[in-house]
Design an enzyme around this catalytic site. Structure first.
Site, PDB file in Angstrom:
ATOM      1  N   THR A  71     -90.998 -75.664  -4.538  1.00 16.65           N
ATOM      2  CA  THR A  71     -90.291 -74.460  -4.986  1.00 16.65           C
ATOM      3  C   THR A  71     -90.412 -73.333  -3.985  1.00 16.65           C
ATOM      4  O   THR A  71     -89.472 -72.546  -3.796  1.00 16.65           O
ATOM      5  CB  THR A  71     -90.877 -74.003  -6.349  1.00 16.65           C
ATOM      6  OG1 THR A  71     -90.597 -75.012  -7.294  1.00 16.65           O
ATOM      7  CG2 THR A  71     -90.269 -72.696  -6.826  1.00 16.65           C
ATOM      8  N   THR A 111    -106.231 -79.444 -11.410  1.00 19.55           N
ATOM      9  CA  THR A 111    -105.109 -80.102 -12.065  1.00 19.55           C
ATOM     10  C   THR A 111    -104.064 -79.047 -12.462  1.00 19.55           C
ATOM     11  O   THR A 111    -104.432 -77.906 -12.751  1.00 19.55           O
ATOM     12  CB  THR A 111    -105.621 -80.929 -13.283  1.00 19.55           C
ATOM     13  OG1 THR A 111    -104.577 -81.761 -13.747  1.00 19.55           O
ATOM     14  CG2 THR A 111    -106.098 -80.071 -14.439  1.00 19.55           C
TER      15      THR A 111
HETATM   16  N1  ASP Z   1     -90.736 -79.451  -8.527  1.00 22.23           N
HETATM   17  C1  ASP Z   1     -91.380 -78.517  -7.626  1.00 22.23           C
HETATM   18  C2  ASP Z   1     -92.268 -79.320  -6.690  1.00 22.23           C
HETATM   19  O1  ASP Z   1     -93.292 -79.798  -7.095  1.00 22.23           O
HETATM   20  C3  ASP Z   1     -92.175 -77.535  -8.402  1.00 22.23           C
HETATM   21  C4  ASP Z   1     -92.932 -76.512  -7.585  1.00 22.23           C
HETATM   22  O2  ASP Z   1     -93.050 -76.552  -6.387  1.00 22.23           O
HETATM   23  O3  ASP Z   1     -93.496 -75.597  -8.235  1.00 22.23           O
HETATM   24  O4  ASP Z   1     -91.923 -79.518  -5.552  1.00 22.23           O
END
Ligand code: ASP
Length: 337
Positions: A13, A165
């Protein structure tokens, strides 16, 4: 040597942008990411950046990505004072756990971070996460790096990489370390809990081999004999991780215990992990003691991520049953708190 950090971008993200046509977040060019953090120029250190060829949503990462990332760090180990890895949050705790077992005798920091909101958003948490991770990676004591292990920095806290976690897809504090206290906290001051940090001797080792024959089975009250027997019969695995209740308890039907005993007698490693994020496997109850007597291996206070990745690391060594168990129960990378 002048201080230098290798900032590695793998996706997540933190570097995503909205594809207006599809209405979906997808990874964008790393150069854009750097434009968003002009404060990087203020560090009294060289910050070199590198992006993996195809940045990924970490949910799409496979274990070969851990090997490639580990190899990249290993190849650059002697050229930098430390490493900061930008990674998606979904599988970050798996990657940090895996690398904590794949590297031995680290004498430099490898700090992972990411964000809940993309870096271009006004309220993003990315900028603080990246800048503080770099600051932590640059900390020194007696001329040597203070942090000598794989860590995860998120929401003002530095966690040991194999004790952490993900618990929230919505809060800025997305991670917890259920058993190991946080290694550092970022407030007005960076407060580091030095007594918890690893100090390593010996030369660096990187083992890139991982086994993948690991199966996780979650216990719930509706499991039937028929269903469990099919799993035991048809799934080909070398490690079966049973996600038990509370302090490691399960139902006590004979067929369940007998099937586990059958697997253990065939040389399959059966490991007991609690479904409770804050639960340690502790053979207090009859409904857990029976498992211990059947030869199940207790994961103690390890996270599921640590249990899976440690098993994968040990499987690659082709160990005999007794040796696998001994090494699994040994606190090799401070994963047991
Ligand atoms: N789906 C994304 C990932 O794990 C979520 C994030 O980065 O917060 O790459």
């Amino acid at each position: 040597m002048e201080e230098s950090i290798l900032l590695i971008y793998t996706g997540g993200t933190i570097g995503m942008v909205l594809n207006e046509d599809l209405g979906l977040l997808e990874p964008f060019n790393f150069d854009n990411l750097l434009k968003q953090i002009p404060q990087l120029q203020k560090f009294d250190a060289h910050i070199n950046t590198i992006s993996v060829e195809v940045p990924k949503d970490s949910a799409t990462m496979r274990f070969k990505d851990w090997v490639e990332l580990g190899q990249l760090i290993f190849d650059n180990y002697y050229s930098y004072s430390g490493f900061v890895v930008l990674h998606g949050t979904d599988t970050m705790a798996y990657t940090t756990s895996a690398l904590s077992f794949m590297f031995s005798n680290l004498r430099k920091p490898i700090i992972f971070t990411g964000s809940q909101l993309p870096i271009g958003e006004v309220r993003t948490d990315a900028i603080e996460n990246v800048l503080t991770s770099i600051e932590l990676a640059l900390l020194k004591e007696k001329g040597r790096p203070l942090i000598n292990e794989v860590c995860l920095y998120f929401g003002n806290q530095l966690f040991r990489g194999n004790c952490v976690t993900k618990i929230s897809s919505e809060n800025f504090n997305a991670f917890v370390s259920p058993h190991c206290p946080v290694l550092a906290t970022s407030n007005i001051k960076l407060e580091v809990n030095k007594s918890l940090l690893m100090s390593n001797k010996g030369s660096l080792l990187f083992s890139s081999e991982l086994g993948s024959s690991v199966f996780v089975y979650k216990i719930h009250p509706a499991i039937s004999k028929d269903q469990f027997e099919k799993v035991c019969e048809f799934v080909k695995f070398k490690v079966l991780i049973i996600e038990s209740y509370g302090a490691g308890t399960v139902f006590l039907e004979n067929w369940f215990v007998k099937n586990l005993e059958m697997l253990i007698s065939k040389g399959i490693f059966v490991i007991n992990v609690s479904q409770c994020v804050f639960g340690k496997v502790d053979f207090l109850y009859e409904s857990s003691k029976v498992l211990l007597d059947s030869g199940l291996i207790s994961s103690g206070s390890m996270t599921l991520e640590a249990v899976i990745t440690k098993s994968m690391h040990l499987l690659a060594k082709n160990l005999k049953s007794k040796e696998f168990k001994t090494q699994f129960l040994t606190n090799t990378a401070k994963e047991l708190c």
